[in-house]
Design an enzyme around this catalytic site. Structure first.
Site, PDB file in Angstrom:
ATOM      1  N   LYS A 119      18.502 -19.545  38.767  1.00 34.14           N
ATOM      2  CA  LYS A 119      17.418 -20.492  37.807  1.00 34.14           C
ATOM      3  C   LYS A 119      16.253 -19.671  38.973  1.00 34.14           C
ATOM      4  O   LYS A 119      16.724 -20.219  40.041  1.00 34.14           O
ATOM      5  CB  LYS A 119      18.171 -21.376  37.577  1.00 34.14           C
ATOM      6  CG  LYS A 119      19.213 -21.572  36.323  1.00 34.14           C
ATOM      7  CD  LYS A 119      19.569 -23.118  35.495  1.00 34.14           C
ATOM      8  CE  LYS A 119      20.534 -23.215  34.573  1.00 34.14           C
ATOM      9  NZ  LYS A 119      20.792 -23.805  33.661  1.00 34.14           N
ATOM     10  N   ARG A 143      28.979 -24.263  36.604  1.00 31.44           N
ATOM     11  CA  ARG A 143      29.171 -22.544  35.464  1.00 31.44           C
ATOM     12  C   ARG A 143      27.940 -21.913  36.380  1.00 31.44           C
ATOM     13  O   ARG A 143      26.739 -21.480  36.725  1.00 31.44           O
ATOM     14  CB  ARG A 143      27.719 -23.376  35.223  1.00 31.44           C
ATOM     15  CG  ARG A 143      27.885 -22.258  32.951  1.00 31.44           C
ATOM     16  CD  ARG A 143      26.858 -23.519  32.597  1.00 31.44           C
ATOM     17  NE  ARG A 143      26.400 -22.248  31.192  1.00 31.44           N
ATOM     18  CZ  ARG A 143      26.400 -21.445  31.378  1.00 31.44           C
ATOM     19  NH1 ARG A 143      25.127 -21.065  31.936  1.00 31.44           N
ATOM     20  NH2 ARG A 143      25.567 -20.604  30.347  1.00 31.44           N
TER      21      ARG A 143
HETATM   22  N1  HH2 Z   1      22.127 -23.419  31.632  1.00 29.60           N
HETATM   23  C1  HH2 Z   1      22.275 -22.230  30.453  1.00 29.60           C
HETATM   24  C2  HH2 Z   1      23.029 -22.349  29.256  1.00 29.60           C
HETATM   25  N2  HH2 Z   1      23.799 -23.243  29.081  1.00 29.60           N
HETATM   26  N3  HH2 Z   1      25.161 -25.267  29.757  1.00 29.60           N
HETATM   27  C3  HH2 Z   1      25.089 -26.337  30.723  1.00 29.60           C
HETATM   28  N4  HH2 Z   1      26.511 -26.757  30.072  1.00 29.60           N
HETATM   29  N5  HH2 Z   1      24.569 -26.101  31.891  1.00 29.60           N
HETATM   30  C4  HH2 Z   1      23.478 -25.075  32.041  1.00 29.60           C
HETATM   31  O1  HH2 Z   1      23.392 -25.017  33.410  1.00 29.60           O
HETATM   32  C5  HH2 Z   1      23.417 -24.493  31.579  1.00 29.60           C
HETATM   33  C6  HH2 Z   1      23.884 -24.292  30.326  1.00 29.60           C
HETATM   34  C7  HH2 Z   1      21.239 -21.306  30.876  1.00 29.60           C
HETATM   35  O2  HH2 Z   1      21.623 -20.633  31.608  1.00 29.60           O
HETATM   36  P1  HH2 Z   1      22.163 -18.866  30.864  1.00 29.60           P
HETATM   37  O3  HH2 Z   1      23.313 -19.409  29.672  1.00 29.60           O
HETATM   38  O4  HH2 Z   1      22.104 -17.800  31.895  1.00 29.60           O
HETATM   39  O5  HH2 Z   1      20.656 -18.387  29.562  1.00 29.60           O
HETATM   40  P2  HH2 Z   1      20.248 -17.961  28.706  1.00 29.60           P
HETATM   41  O6  HH2 Z   1      20.334 -19.686  28.453  1.00 29.60           O
HETATM   42  O7  HH2 Z   1      19.132 -17.316  28.819  1.00 29.60           O
HETATM   43  O8  HH2 Z   1      21.155 -17.212  28.941  1.00 29.60           O
END
Ligand code: HH2
Length: 268
Positions: A206, A241
């Site tokens: 992040k 995660r």
């Molecule tokens: N962060 C993201 C998405 N889902 N779920 C939980 N429980 N906790 C988190 O911190 C979290 C999450 C964001 O990361 P990412 O999936 O890599 O990015 P994007 O939302 O752009 O797909």
């Protein structure tokens, strides 16, 4: 928990796993590297992201879930969605965890679905919605405010019939938070752990990690991710995660062994 983003626009790996074959192979590899859970999502929640229609989200994730839950990977499957119309087919296809970044705010009926299915769920804090969450986020005290929100959402889930032992909680690193808010949440994570439910932490790649390290891009944030996960482990988090499973799993194994040794010595 390894991240499988079946999206064109996720912040760090958008477009890499939009093809179902690539997503399944990525999930299989992360399970081999030590991921006990694969978190499959078809809608980016990055700051400013626009919502994705339900049928499109389903079209992205369902073939991937069917194959990964159907034996392609030795891991539990989590569906990362805010919509019951996506979660229902995902659960039918073999997912056993619902990861809802809106904590049942965007689609309250999702709580009843989770209750009826007996799935585990992760309820995460976010300030508002992805489109606007990074526009000047403010709190009285970020840790107390996030804790109060998670306690209220846990109570809502239980009112809707979700068993308490099925609920995991997540402070939502980066979801409507400044660098200082994220750091404060990590520093005082024990206050969130004190609610008494398993705590999930999602710092992986992040932007605050890039800023703290002097301007690193997404591909250069693994060391920062590891630092935060080791600190979160020490403060009581149990689910991490991540996009980079092998590196984080090694670091957490070493840290966990060290913490266990300290506990043992203290007890003697
Ligand atoms: N962060 C993201 C998405 N889902 N779920 C939980 N429980 N906790 C988190 O911190 C979290 C999450 C964001 O990361 P990412 O999936 O890599 O990015 P994007 O939302 O752009 O797909």
């Amino acid at each position: 928990m390894g991240v499988v983003n079946v999206t064109p626009d996720s912040f760090s790996d958008g477009g890499l796993f939009l093809d179902a074959d690539a997503a399944v192979e990525h999930g299989r590899r992360m399970a081999g590297e030590g991921a006990a859970i694969l978190d499959i999502g078809g809608e980016s929640t990055r700051p400013g992201a626009e919502p994705v229609a339900e049928d499109e989200e389903l079209r992205r994730v369902l073939p991937v879930i069917e194959r990964l839950a159907g034996g392609a990977a030795d891991a539990r499957i989590s569906i990362d969605t805010t919509k019951s119309g996506v979660a229902r087919p995902a659960l039918d296809a073999g997912a056993t965890i619902v990861n809802d970044v809106s904590a049942f705010r965007f689609d309250p009926a999702l709580a009843g679905l989770v209750a009826d299915s007996g799935a585990d769920c992760c309820l995460m804090h976010m300030l508002g919605e992805p489109r606007t969450m990074q526009e000047d986020p403010r709190y009285d005290d970020v840790v107390s405010d996030v804790k109060a929100f998670l306690e209220e959402r846990l109570a809502f889930a239980m009112d809707e019939g979700v068993a308490e032992e099925r609920v995991w909680l997540d402070p939502g690193i980066g979801f409507g938070k400044t660098v200082e808010h994220n750091v404060e949440l990590l520093r005082r994570l024990d206050e969130i752990v004190a609610i008494g439910r398993p705590v999930v932490i999602g710092t992986s790649r992040k932007s605050f990690l890039g800023k703290l390290a002097g301007g690193r891009d997404e591909t250069q944030r693994v060391p920062g991710t590891i630092a935060t996960n080791v600190l979160a482990l020490e403060r009581g988090a149990t689910v991490f995660r991540v996009h980079d499973v092998a590196q984080n799993a090694d670091a957490l194994a070493v840290a966990a062994a060290t913490f266990r040794l300290n506990v043992g010595e203290g007890a003697r």
